[in-house]
Design an enzyme around this catalytic site. Sequence first.
Site, PDB file in Angstrom:
ATOM      1  N   HIS A 132      31.921  37.090  44.766  1.00 22.79           N
ATOM      2  CA  HIS A 132      32.540  37.582  43.399  1.00 22.79           C
ATOM      3  C   HIS A 132      31.491  37.844  42.487  1.00 22.79           C
ATOM      4  O   HIS A 132      31.412  37.453  41.337  1.00 22.79           O
ATOM      5  CB  HIS A 132      33.575  36.393  42.654  1.00 22.79           C
ATOM      6  CG  HIS A 132      34.601  36.170  43.954  1.00 22.79           C
ATOM      7  ND1 HIS A 132      35.575  36.879  44.125  1.00 22.79           N
ATOM      8  CD2 HIS A 132      34.708  35.101  44.742  1.00 22.79           C
ATOM      9  CE1 HIS A 132      35.925  36.475  45.164  1.00 22.79           C
ATOM     10  NE2 HIS A 132      35.588  35.153  45.691  1.00 22.79           N
ATOM     11  N   ASP A 141      36.917  31.381  53.180  1.00 24.50           N
ATOM     12  CA  ASP A 141      36.990  30.398  52.077  1.00 24.50           C
ATOM     13  C   ASP A 141      38.124  30.833  51.202  1.00 24.50           C
ATOM     14  O   ASP A 141      38.342  32.033  51.098  1.00 24.50           O
ATOM     15  CB  ASP A 141      35.682  30.536  51.072  1.00 24.50           C
ATOM     16  CG  ASP A 141      35.224  32.030  51.043  1.00 24.50           C
ATOM     17  OD1 ASP A 141      35.664  32.660  51.432  1.00 24.50           O
ATOM     18  OD2 ASP A 141      34.036  31.896  50.278  1.00 24.50           O
ATOM     19  N   TYR A 195      38.051  46.876  48.109  1.00 26.98           N
ATOM     20  CA  TYR A 195      36.628  46.725  48.325  1.00 26.98           C
ATOM     21  C   TYR A 195      36.286  46.233  49.718  1.00 26.98           C
ATOM     22  O   TYR A 195      34.945  46.569  50.312  1.00 26.98           O
ATOM     23  CB  TYR A 195      35.913  45.738  47.312  1.00 26.98           C
ATOM     24  CG  TYR A 195      36.490  44.203  47.441  1.00 26.98           C
ATOM     25  CD1 TYR A 195      36.055  43.618  48.566  1.00 26.98           C
ATOM     26  CD2 TYR A 195      37.072  43.632  46.754  1.00 26.98           C
ATOM     27  CE1 TYR A 195      36.579  42.380  48.639  1.00 26.98           C
ATOM     28  CE2 TYR A 195      37.429  42.244  46.458  1.00 26.98           C
ATOM     29  CZ  TYR A 195      37.229  41.537  47.572  1.00 26.98           C
ATOM     30  OH  TYR A 195      37.599  40.254  47.776  1.00 26.98           O
TER      31      TYR A 195
END
Lengths: 1005, 284
Positions: free
Chosen positions: A264, A294, A525
């Site tokens: 991120h 995760d 993305y």
Amino acid sequence: MKFKLILWALSWLFRLARGCYPAFRARLAERDLVVQIRSEDGRAGRWYAFAGGRVRSGAGLHPEARVALVFKTAAIGARLLMPPIDQLEQIDALKNFLVRLEGPEDDALWFAQTVMASLSAGWRFGRKMKDGTTRFCTMTNGGPLFVYVADGKIVRTTPIAFGKDDAPSWTIEARGNAFTPPRKGLLSPHAMNWKAMVYAPNRLLQPMKRVDFDPNGARNIQNRGISGYEPISWDEALDIVAGEIRRMKREYGTGAIASSNGSHHNWGNIGYYLSAKLRFMNAIGTTEVHHNPDSWEGWYWGAMHHWGGSLRVGGGEPFGTVEDCLKHAEMIVFWSSNPEATNGVYGGQDGTIRRGWLRELGIEIVHVDPYYNDTAQYLGGKWIAPRPTTSPALALAIANVWISEGTYDKAYVAARTKGFEAWRDYVMGVSDGIPKTPEWQQAETGVPAKDVRALARKWAAKRTYLAVGSMGNAFGGAARNATGTQWTRTMVCLMGMQGLGKPGINVSNLQLGVPLDFSFYFPGYAEGGISGDLNNTALAGALYQRMPQLPTMNPSSQIIPRLRLPDAIIDGHAEGFLWDARSMEGQFTKVVYPKQGHAPVRMLYRYGTALLGTLSDSNRYVEMYRSPNLEFVVSQAIWDEGDTRFADVILPACTSMERYDIGEWANAGGYGAHFHSQVNHRVIAFQAKCIEPLGESKPDYEIFTMLACRLGLGAYYTEGMRDIDWVKRMFDASDLPRHISWKKFIERGYFVVPPEAPELRAPTAYRWFAEGEKKNVPEAMPLPGDYTEQFLEGLQTQSGLFEFESSSLKRYAPDDSERPPIVKYTPAWEGPHTAGLADRYPLQLITPHARFSFHSHGDGKDSFLNDIPDHRMLIDGHYYWIVRLNPEDAAARGIATGDLVKVFNDRGAVLCAALVTARLRPGVAHGYESSAVYDPLGPPGRSVDRGGCLNLLSPRRSQIRNSHSMANSTAMVQIAPWDGVVEYERRAPLTPGVAPADAMPAAGG
Amino acid sequence: MSKWNLIVDVANCTNCNLCALAVQDEHVGNEFPGYAAEMPKHGHRWIDIQRRERGAAPMTDVAYLPTMCQHCDDAPCVAAARDGAVRKRADGIVIIDPETSKGQRQIVDACPYGAVWWNEARGIPQHWIFDAHLLDAGWTEPRCVDVCPTGALRSVRVDDAAMRRIAEEEGLEELRPDLGTKPRVHYKNLWRYTECFIGGTVSAVRAGVVDCVEGARVELRRDGRTVAETVTDGFGDFRFDRLAPGSGTYTVDVRADGLPDAGREVTLGESAYLGEIRLDPAGA
């Protein structure tokens, strides 16, 4: 003839752009250089001489040409250069050796990019405002922003309010009300923190080298994390890094370099790690540091085996649930579901307003969470507070009540599910002699049996939505602790009993499932961006047909499971399981490092956010960084924080506000397919370069390009493109050009996708399944070959039914006590039961995803978030991370709000500020994961951290052995007033990564 | 004459802090001559949020109270200022002049709401200026309202009579009516922050197990008079809310068909969760 004409026209294009645009004039002045364009046989050609900022051109061949663009024939040259340029044809020509670029890499690239620059010289970005500022647009991890700039400085950032020119908003009619969202994008806290992040005092503004690191002499690896840095030039820094890349391959072989990143960093399809970074890493060949799933964790390794969804990492279908819930649900149970803290993920606060409608409609609300969380604070309702990791027991007791009282959906279970009998016998104690009654669970969970019975009865009597995890049908919360797989499995099994997919009965917290137009194509993305990687992104299935690009493929197939990276480096050996989403069986593949005959990893290329505070047992990473086996560490980062200080060379990257990019709000694509169904309006932003990069920092793409040039890979890496050219290509590849011109898009900065027509809205998730119809929701998953009877019939499971007894687990490891084919309750391997632990470390620490920062994004950096009293607390000039504890536990330790306390166990110790709160049940402590700051008061790895990395205390053990998962919201700790003792000896953790299963106690109760 | 007012709905504040962050975004690093000098990067919360927890696990709730300059019509800071350093604009907004207020620390001390902050480096008092500089430039609402995701903050520009009507209709209150400063910030659902509850959970043994008792009648009495009545929900929970803190000794009487009565006495300081009340034949 045509070829010659085009080449002649190109010389005029240069002159024209030079005359009109100062920026292009400046670019021409960068180099003196003669470039030749010609056919292979040299019979057709033209040269361009750049000198003193001017360009001369002539027909024929130039004797001093340094760079040559050579086409196989003049006819091919004419075809490829004739506007409009066809990307597919260009790529095809490159692949088939119809065109090549000769000469020094950086000169050749400069020429190619100058051609691109001549085409874009007239582009005007942003809108001039009356007050003299220019308004740009950007996209962040927490929503879209207007960015107002004056004199090269950001003045302010604001949410985007939609105007009359923008697409209308949708309306949902429910129970006599018409619900429609506000006409703006609602932001996450960290999105309103960007000005502070951009101008942070710990921005890395020049390349640096550790003072006692000499690539040709003493490396002083033992001083990583201790020694300071000295500034060096970009040339020196890039030479060192490129030199080390070459040396690794020369001395050890391909794959001796591992690359690692957080998830991120900044938003944007070009700059994202799955885009520019992956393209580069494939180009140089690296050992992949393979991410665990995760944040999903328990869903992927657990629930998936009952209801499929491998391509959603074990999560559920998102469609239509907002409307269905508002129309039909009578109750909603938020179970470890706190969307107000995490804003789903990326969703800003657009979902908050929808959950507010639950209150307006008077839908009954229940929260199950050890912490009276932010969603409970906002919505109110009944709070049920089980001890951490014990929720599966509570769920089993609910099933027990339903079976005892005959209140589950028997027809649905008979028609749409398989294997119920085996689970029923376990739940009722037929198979093991222990009925999983409300009384049985009480001893384990601490929740009164009467409350469980009351909840079970209400649930059975009402059309009930189950809101699980931060996304409502997956993600975060209890999926990240030691019993995460059990929890997700029990959650979906409860829904299997009550008719998942029937009106008003579904899995959602109103975060996903907004009625948007999902057929409008704009890539997320994870759809590969510019990576060229068809194997490790969703590029092949999504973007590639629309945006052809040179494919890239990592020559090394060696993999290190990310959570075992320290083991791989320190011990030279690591094992784990793949996150391979293509099928439910993909995860059964074991990976072993080193791979036979492959190079040992000796260099780490670190990229992006601070990761140290995000991964469990963080001290192990500190140990890794200081291992002599790691000969070189480069960190490409924006801020000096977290792991950056363990690098030998630091490459300063700029933020997404200082470079060009393009991205859609919350659109992850790939494993996060339809994440943009979290937001009320699909907003696609042209992410402008709002300001010039600060200091000497550079865009990630440019850094990779400069390194690529040093390795002879410049043309391959860039395809001759600058970042803005890739942005334009992605714009062209999407559906945007059908609705808005490029010129208008880059001026206005954003586009709102019109909502779906009410009659064309996606059907409700799983309705098709409940009704035994063919799958009709707009998702291309599972893969066509993964259906059993007929394409689009049934779930991904082997039977196509909801499987209480999982066929895949039965096939893979039927005797796995940690993950048996039916879900059973086994107490956490680290918990109050663990022998010898609770007396020393009596508090269960939970570390959920952070509320104000996004993992480490936004935290630290001396940012505005420091002033939020629930994020960090200022004590004696330092902003401390917060640990929350119940008044009883605080009083027993003599701790008050605002006291400095040491949170510790055998793995480490963290200095925090205490916040005493009735929002926790006794025996439980709460602090967010993912501090960006690692600030050991003494030697790294064995002294108290005052940065707040609570993951120093969490176990590195996977939730279950047959997985690669984190259980980092699981830690037994002690909390004591700060005693000033800085150093500690790290003791062997009581629950090491491969602890034997027989260390576990029998099921409680 | 229409004037600016801010309406704060306590029931909709989630403590997301966007209002406070927007103030920092607007004022840190920016100078607005005549309106406000730069805000220190840290330490000032021109819009602040107070936290109030009520009750105890598992019956608890939390309210957040955004506080800021109240832009009082009868502002103590105006009276305390020298040289006209604090002025009341015709649109109701109070502005502390960043130049003439220099050195006037008494302006900070004069604010009974604690909403004026002392800028140590510049030697000036500072406050939330209702984004007057933006409103004057044509913005339609201050930034805190623009960013608020739940509508907990709302700005209205109306004349005072219209504002009184709105206050009446929506049940708006002043933060501190006792101060008599005629604030232009009005609070909705303020009781969530200022008042207390008495709650409990009713249970009984039925068919050999303890169960929640739904529909039990609960009466709250003080000084022999019935204050309120309610019935328990499916979890056996009851709650009497909007009681004044420290308002005396209450009795809670619980009755359910076929079960013995029960009672509790509680002297109210802060909110009180009475825990489980078992309607037990043996006498709980």
